[in-house]
Structure formats: C-alpha cells, structure tokens
Scaffold this motif. Structure first.
Motif, mmCIF file in Angstrom:
data_model
loop_
_atom_site.group_PDB
_atom_site.id
_atom_site.type_symbol
_atom_site.label_atom_id
_atom_site.label_comp_id
_atom_site.label_asym_id
_atom_site.label_seq_id
_atom_site.Cartn_x
_atom_site.Cartn_y
_atom_site.Cartn_z
ATOM 1 N N ALA A 19 -38.081 -11.428 -15.522
ATOM 2 C CA ALA A 19 -37.348 -11.866 -16.606
ATOM 3 C C ALA A 19 -36.523 -10.619 -17.216
ATOM 4 O O ALA A 19 -37.314 -9.489 -17.356
ATOM 5 C CB ALA A 19 -38.250 -12.485 -17.783
ATOM 6 N N ARG A 20 -35.565 -10.806 -17.846
ATOM 7 C CA ARG A 20 -34.907 -9.731 -18.348
ATOM 8 C C ARG A 20 -35.365 -9.428 -19.994
ATOM 9 O O ARG A 20 -35.374 -10.405 -20.773
ATOM 10 C CB ARG A 20 -33.307 -10.068 -18.667
ATOM 11 N N ARG A 21 -35.559 -8.374 -19.975
ATOM 12 C CA ARG A 21 -36.194 -7.791 -21.417
ATOM 13 C C ARG A 21 -35.202 -7.935 -22.477
ATOM 14 O O ARG A 21 -33.967 -7.499 -22.328
ATOM 15 C CB ARG A 21 -36.835 -6.632 -21.233
ATOM 16 N N MET A 22 -35.279 -8.683 -23.731
ATOM 17 C CA MET A 22 -34.237 -8.615 -24.803
ATOM 18 C C MET A 22 -34.229 -7.128 -25.448
ATOM 19 O O MET A 22 -35.041 -6.340 -25.441
ATOM 20 C CB MET A 22 -34.963 -9.460 -26.008
ATOM 21 N N ARG A 23 -32.879 -7.025 -25.661
ATOM 22 C CA ARG A 23 -32.612 -5.553 -26.393
ATOM 23 C C ARG A 23 -33.468 -5.516 -27.643
ATOM 24 O O ARG A 23 -33.589 -6.562 -28.262
ATOM 25 C CB ARG A 23 -31.247 -5.445 -26.667
ATOM 26 N N ARG A 24 -33.889 -4.075 -27.944
ATOM 27 C CA ARG A 24 -34.726 -4.094 -29.270
ATOM 28 C C ARG A 24 -34.163 -4.740 -30.645
ATOM 29 O O ARG A 24 -34.660 -5.279 -31.347
ATOM 30 C CB ARG A 24 -34.986 -2.425 -29.380
ATOM 31 N N ALA A 25 -32.700 -4.190 -30.576
ATOM 32 C CA ALA A 25 -31.833 -4.990 -31.751
ATOM 33 C C ALA A 25 -32.029 -6.395 -31.957
ATOM 34 O O ALA A 25 -32.473 -6.888 -32.814
ATOM 35 C CB ALA A 25 -30.461 -4.155 -31.829
ATOM 36 N N ASP A 26 -31.855 -6.941 -30.631
ATOM 37 C CA ASP A 26 -31.696 -8.376 -30.564
ATOM 38 C C ASP A 26 -33.028 -9.195 -30.858
ATOM 39 O O ASP A 26 -33.431 -10.103 -31.587
ATOM 40 C CB ASP A 26 -31.060 -8.869 -29.335
ATOM 41 N N ARG A 27 -34.263 -8.393 -30.243
ATOM 42 C CA ARG A 27 -35.440 -8.892 -30.721
ATOM 43 C C ARG A 27 -35.945 -8.652 -32.225
ATOM 44 O O ARG A 27 -36.427 -9.798 -32.742
ATOM 45 C CB ARG A 27 -36.399 -8.151 -29.758
ATOM 46 N N ARG A 28 -35.353 -7.730 -32.517
ATOM 47 C CA ARG A 28 -35.678 -7.420 -34.221
ATOM 48 C C ARG A 28 -35.356 -8.673 -34.776
ATOM 49 O O ARG A 28 -35.601 -9.034 -35.917
ATOM 50 C CB ARG A 28 -35.440 -5.990 -34.734
ATOM 51 N N GLU A 29 -33.571 -8.742 -34.517
ATOM 52 C CA GLU A 29 -33.080 -9.938 -35.355
ATOM 53 C C GLU A 29 -33.648 -11.147 -35.081
ATOM 54 O O GLU A 29 -33.674 -12.050 -36.065
ATOM 55 C CB GLU A 29 -31.735 -10.028 -34.592
ATOM 56 N N GLN A 30 -34.116 -11.605 -33.987
ATOM 57 C CA GLN A 30 -34.816 -12.826 -33.666
ATOM 58 C C GLN A 30 -36.186 -12.671 -34.575
ATOM 59 O O GLN A 30 -36.470 -13.865 -35.307
ATOM 60 C CB GLN A 30 -35.273 -12.884 -32.013
ATOM 61 N N LEU A 31 -36.811 -11.947 -34.779
ATOM 62 C CA LEU A 31 -38.284 -12.019 -35.345
ATOM 63 C C LEU A 31 -37.757 -12.042 -36.933
ATOM 64 O O LEU A 31 -38.476 -12.840 -37.747
ATOM 65 C CB LEU A 31 -38.936 -10.585 -35.279
ATOM 66 N N LEU A 32 -36.917 -11.225 -37.324
ATOM 67 C CA LEU A 32 -36.406 -11.377 -38.971
ATOM 68 C C LEU A 32 -35.797 -12.930 -39.130
ATOM 69 O O LEU A 32 -36.441 -13.434 -40.265
ATOM 70 C CB LEU A 32 -35.316 -10.483 -39.128
#
Length: 207
Positions: A19-32
């Motif tokens: 599975a392709r890992r989500m970019r850090r900035a995208d993951r942070r936005e998802q969490l927020l």
C-alpha cells in the motif's frame, strides 16, 4: 502489472503490491479534519483520543507521529480553523462582502465554526483563540462606528455587540439548516443594523 498487482519470482501467483503511504502533510490534514469533527460533537474535555482515532480510521501510533497530546492536537485544530476563517473573511476591515464571506466560511466548515465559537469560547485553556478574533473584530467595528454614534459609551457597546450578533446569527443559521445565503446575509445585516440604530438613540432623561 497494469492493475497494480505483481507476480512473485517463483511463479506462485499474483501478490498485492504494498500500500502506498500517505504523504505526511496529507496525513496531518486528514487527522485535523477528523479531529475537528470529533471535537465539534462534544468539545475538548469529553472527546478522547480514541474518539479521534476512530473518526480518522487510523491507529494511535499514527496519531502520535503528528501530535504529542490531545491538547496539542486541539490547538492545531483551532489554528487551522482560525487560519481558514481569516483567509475567507480577511482581518483588516469590514465591507458589504463580510457577512456573505462569513456565511460561506461557515458553510464550508460548519464543524470548525461551531468548535471555535461554541466550544473553545467556553474552555479557559483555549479561549485565547476566540478572544483574539473577538478583539480584532471589536476594534474594526469601533473604527466604523465611532464617528456615527455620538455617545462614546454606546459606540463601545455596539462595537462589542455587533461581532457577537454576527457570530451567533451564523451559528443559528447553521443550526436552522442553512436557509438561503442571500436571505441570511440580509437578515443578519438587519440584526446588526438594529444594534447600531439602538446605540444611536438619545438617552431618556432619568426621572
């Protein structure tokens, strides 16, 4: 292979590609975004990290890669909401587009808007966010009203009340199901004008 699968070298058959890992900035936005929804339901104290984890569909390990604590995450959520609101409405002055812009910002992120003005305003540890916005709004309102309201005391009263009326009116509009934007802007404008007109009334002599 074209569909993202690959065959192992021994010919044992097709295996799934990692599975392709989500970019850090995208993951942070998802969490927020997930944290905003979770906190908006019950506020800071009543929302656990497990609630946020469940909302985001991630593990606690992933959460702690981005935020040191629940308070750290909550501050990041509020900073995100404030930044979006200031970007949508501006922070320098008011004009005829301010109320429509405020409505559009609330419609775009109703959870964030409610979280900032309904919950954070009543949480001593995080009240600084709404106090900062409220102080700036009051200052701008006073610049507009000071010359048109003869009594300085009533000008100060109206300058504090106008931003409060605007915010509470937008929250009530969200809670009412977001009826027409143009009609809402007009009605909120009339409510604000009512405050201004009241401030301009001459004082009745005391008996």
């Amino acid at each position: 292979m074209a569909d993202g699968r690959q065959v192992d070298e021994r010919g044992a058959g097709e295996v799934s590609a990692p599975a392709r890992r989500m970019r850090r900035a995208d993951r942070r936005e998802q969490l927020l975004a997930a944290a905003t929804r979770a906190f908006a339901r019950t506020g800071f104290a009543a929302t656990s990290l497990d609630d946020v984890v469940a909302e985001a569909g991630v593990s606690r390990v992933i959460l702690y890669r981005h935020f040191e604590s629940k308070a750290d995450m909550y501050r990041a959520v509020l900073e995100r909401v404030c930044g979006r609101l200031e970007e949508a409405v501006g922070s320098g002055d008011y004009d005829e587009g301010t109320i429509p812009d405020l409505l559009r910002a609330a419609r775009a992120d109703p959870d964030g808007f409610r979280l900032l003005f309904r919950y954070a305003a009543g949480e001593p540890e995080f009240r600084e966010f709404t106090s900062r916005l409220g102080g700036a709004a009051t200052e701008i309102a006073h610049r507009h009203l000071a010359e048109s309201i003869p009594d300085a005391r009533w000008a100060a009263w109206a300058s504090h009340l106008v931003p409060t009326v605007a915010i509470e009116a937008v929250i009530a509009w969200l809670d009412a199901g977001q009826p027409g934007d143009e009609a809402a802007a007009e009605r909120i404008g009339q409510a604000i004008q009512g405050v201004i007109d009241a401030a301009r009334l001459p004082d009745t002599p005391e008996r």
